[in-house]
Design a protein around this motif. Sequence first.
Motif, PDB file in Angstrom:
ATOM      1  N   ASP A 106       0.885  -1.180   0.000  1.00 45.84           N
ATOM      2  CA  ASP A 106       0.000   0.000   0.000  1.00 45.84           C
ATOM      3  C   ASP A 106       0.917   1.222   0.000  1.00 45.84           C
ATOM      4  O   ASP A 106       1.414   1.629   1.056  1.00 45.84           O
ATOM      5  N   VAL A 107       1.158   1.760  -1.178  1.00 40.11           N
ATOM      6  CA  VAL A 107       2.156   2.823  -1.329  1.00 40.11           C
ATOM      7  C   VAL A 107       1.769   4.055  -0.520  1.00 40.11           C
ATOM      8  O   VAL A 107       2.594   4.643   0.189  1.00 40.11           O
ATOM      9  N   ALA A 108       0.501   4.459  -0.611  1.00 37.70           N
ATOM     10  CA  ALA A 108       0.076   5.669   0.083  1.00 37.70           C
ATOM     11  C   ALA A 108       0.150   5.511   1.596  1.00 37.70           C
ATOM     12  O   ALA A 108       0.471   6.454   2.320  1.00 37.70           O
ATOM     13  N   ASN A 109      -0.146   4.316   2.092  1.00 33.38           N
ATOM     14  CA  ASN A 109      -0.094   4.070   3.540  1.00 33.38           C
ATOM     15  C   ASN A 109       1.320   3.739   4.010  1.00 33.38           C
ATOM     16  O   ASN A 109       1.567   3.654   5.199  1.00 33.38           O
ATOM     17  N   HIS A 130       8.608   1.232  -5.967  1.00 31.83           N
ATOM     18  CA  HIS A 130       7.757   2.256  -5.356  1.00 31.83           C
ATOM     19  C   HIS A 130       8.569   3.284  -4.566  1.00 31.83           C
ATOM     20  O   HIS A 130       7.993   4.151  -3.909  1.00 31.83           O
ATOM     21  N   GLY A 131       9.895   3.180  -4.626  1.00 27.99           N
ATOM     22  CA  GLY A 131      10.738   4.106  -3.875  1.00 27.99           C
ATOM     23  C   GLY A 131      10.706   3.860  -2.380  1.00 27.99           C
ATOM     24  O   GLY A 131      10.988   4.767  -1.594  1.00 27.99           O
ATOM     25  N   PRO A 222      16.155   6.678   0.850  1.00 29.73           N
ATOM     26  CA  PRO A 222      16.849   7.959   0.934  1.00 29.73           C
ATOM     27  C   PRO A 222      17.166   8.528  -0.445  1.00 29.73           C
ATOM     28  O   PRO A 222      17.541   7.800  -1.368  1.00 29.73           O
ATOM     29  N   ALA A 223      17.021   9.824  -0.577  1.00 25.93           N
ATOM     30  CA  ALA A 223      17.415  10.501  -1.808  1.00 25.93           C
ATOM     31  C   ALA A 223      18.926  10.687  -1.872  1.00 25.93           C
ATOM     32  O   ALA A 223      19.503  10.788  -2.959  1.00 25.93           O
ATOM     33  N   GLN A 224      19.559  10.754  -0.682  1.00 25.80           N
ATOM     34  CA  GLN A 224      21.005  10.943  -0.616  1.00 25.80           C
ATOM     35  C   GLN A 224      21.585  10.119   0.530  1.00 25.80           C
ATOM     36  O   GLN A 224      20.923   9.898   1.549  1.00 25.80           O
ATOM     37  N   ARG A 225      22.826   9.720   0.349  1.00 27.07           N
ATOM     38  CA  ARG A 225      23.595   9.091   1.426  1.00 27.07           C
ATOM     39  C   ARG A 225      24.998   9.669   1.425  1.00 27.07           C
ATOM     40  O   ARG A 225      25.529  10.044   0.382  1.00 27.07           O
TER      41      ARG A 225
END
Length: 479
Positions: A106-109, A130-131, A222-225
């Motif tokens: 459940d992507v939104a949840n 789904h990221g 994470p977008a960055q590490r």
Amino acid sequence: MAASDMDNSELLSALQAIVGEVGVLQGADMAAYEEGARYGQGRARLVVRPADVAQVQAVVRLCAERGLALLPQGANTGMVGASTPDMSGTQLVLSLSRLRSHCEVDVANRSVVVDAGVTLQELNDKLEPHGLWFPIDLGANPSIGGMVATNTGGTRLIRYGDVRSNLMALQVVLMDPPGEVVELGRALRKNNTGVDWKQLFVGGSGAGAIVTQATIQVHARPAQRATALVVPASDEAVMELLQAFERDLGDWLAAFEGISGNAMQAAIDHVPNLRNPFAPDDAPAFAILVELEANASPKYSQLDLQEVLNSFLEDQFESTIVNAALGNATELWHLRHSISEGARALGKPIAFDVSVPRSRIMEFCREGRALVARDYPFLTVVDFGHIADGGVHFNVIWRKDAPEQYDAAVVQRLRDAIYGMVVQDFGGSYSAEHGVGPHNLAYYQRFTPPLLQQWADGWRERLDPQHLCGTVDLGTAKN
């Protein structure tokens, strides 16, 4: 018909009628289910592998009707023998490895309903498009049911918590009434309608019920590490550095892992394609693998996390750190996750998965090493661990080239000494992550107050009055 009156051919036929021929193993095919990842070696009567919850129910009912002892097993990656049968040859191993058809995101949840037999890697592969991810980072690939049963922590506990912290709901099959399915909780982050019953089945290694499905909270990738391996100026500087990270970069701190020089060198010497990040210098006596994570996209936040980390470390030079390797994160984490393999290559590991208040973790490591050097000079300490949460894998290696032959009595004295130090001198735990199981049962009985043991016995008696389940994680050794 009692279990003693039921021969294997009858039992085999009864189980195959439930799970099919492919769902039952016997003879040499059981070998992988009879030996633990580190400890535990036994003999199973048969291995049964149900493919859905209805089959689990039917197997449990059969065991209850016939008085058959069963032992739940996930991916069998545990370290304390809790998932392997005893030597009696009477236990039926109930493997959940085929229970893997449901993995509903459940992507939104930001939640997922997942069968107990799905592995951590499989779950994260399903979440990646789904990221999302389930960020309990381990050196093994356990099943989700096993992670619930052992309350897995891992290297990123300081940011994401353990399994218990991310668990929303459970489906379990009870021992009493035999085979009854109970749904505990919902896919909710707020639900204050009474006792949180699902937590009774977290960390008990399968005692009282079999976890068949879990609903867990997952997280945005994470977008960055930013990653570095840093050398502290002293033992005292370790906590100063951690506090500085938490004060100045606490929103991004994801890992703070300690690695001794012995541990680092064991991995470098014995695992292919590893190098010393500090070459041409020798590996330091102690280093800390630190990682920052940010969900903020650089496009909107104007944040370059690696620059932030580099700037912070520059400010720490000469006060808390004396060296740093700023390198490829994959390479540095490969070094961290290769330590166990390197340690095994040195000889026979005597593993201690312990925790102490983190303010005393360096003191414990120092005193533990001194104890080994003084009383067991033929052994080598290869220690590493989760400094930020007070956990340490204080591994002691009986080297292949040691002048003394491996002696179980010596190992027992060492265990008694180390665990006594941890619990009595440092107010710590003899099992930080791996649970109790047969391997640690004697220490459970030694260090757990009698009243709490009585409570555990009573709780288990209520859930499993026939003593069907063979785990020994709760209560005293009744099975």
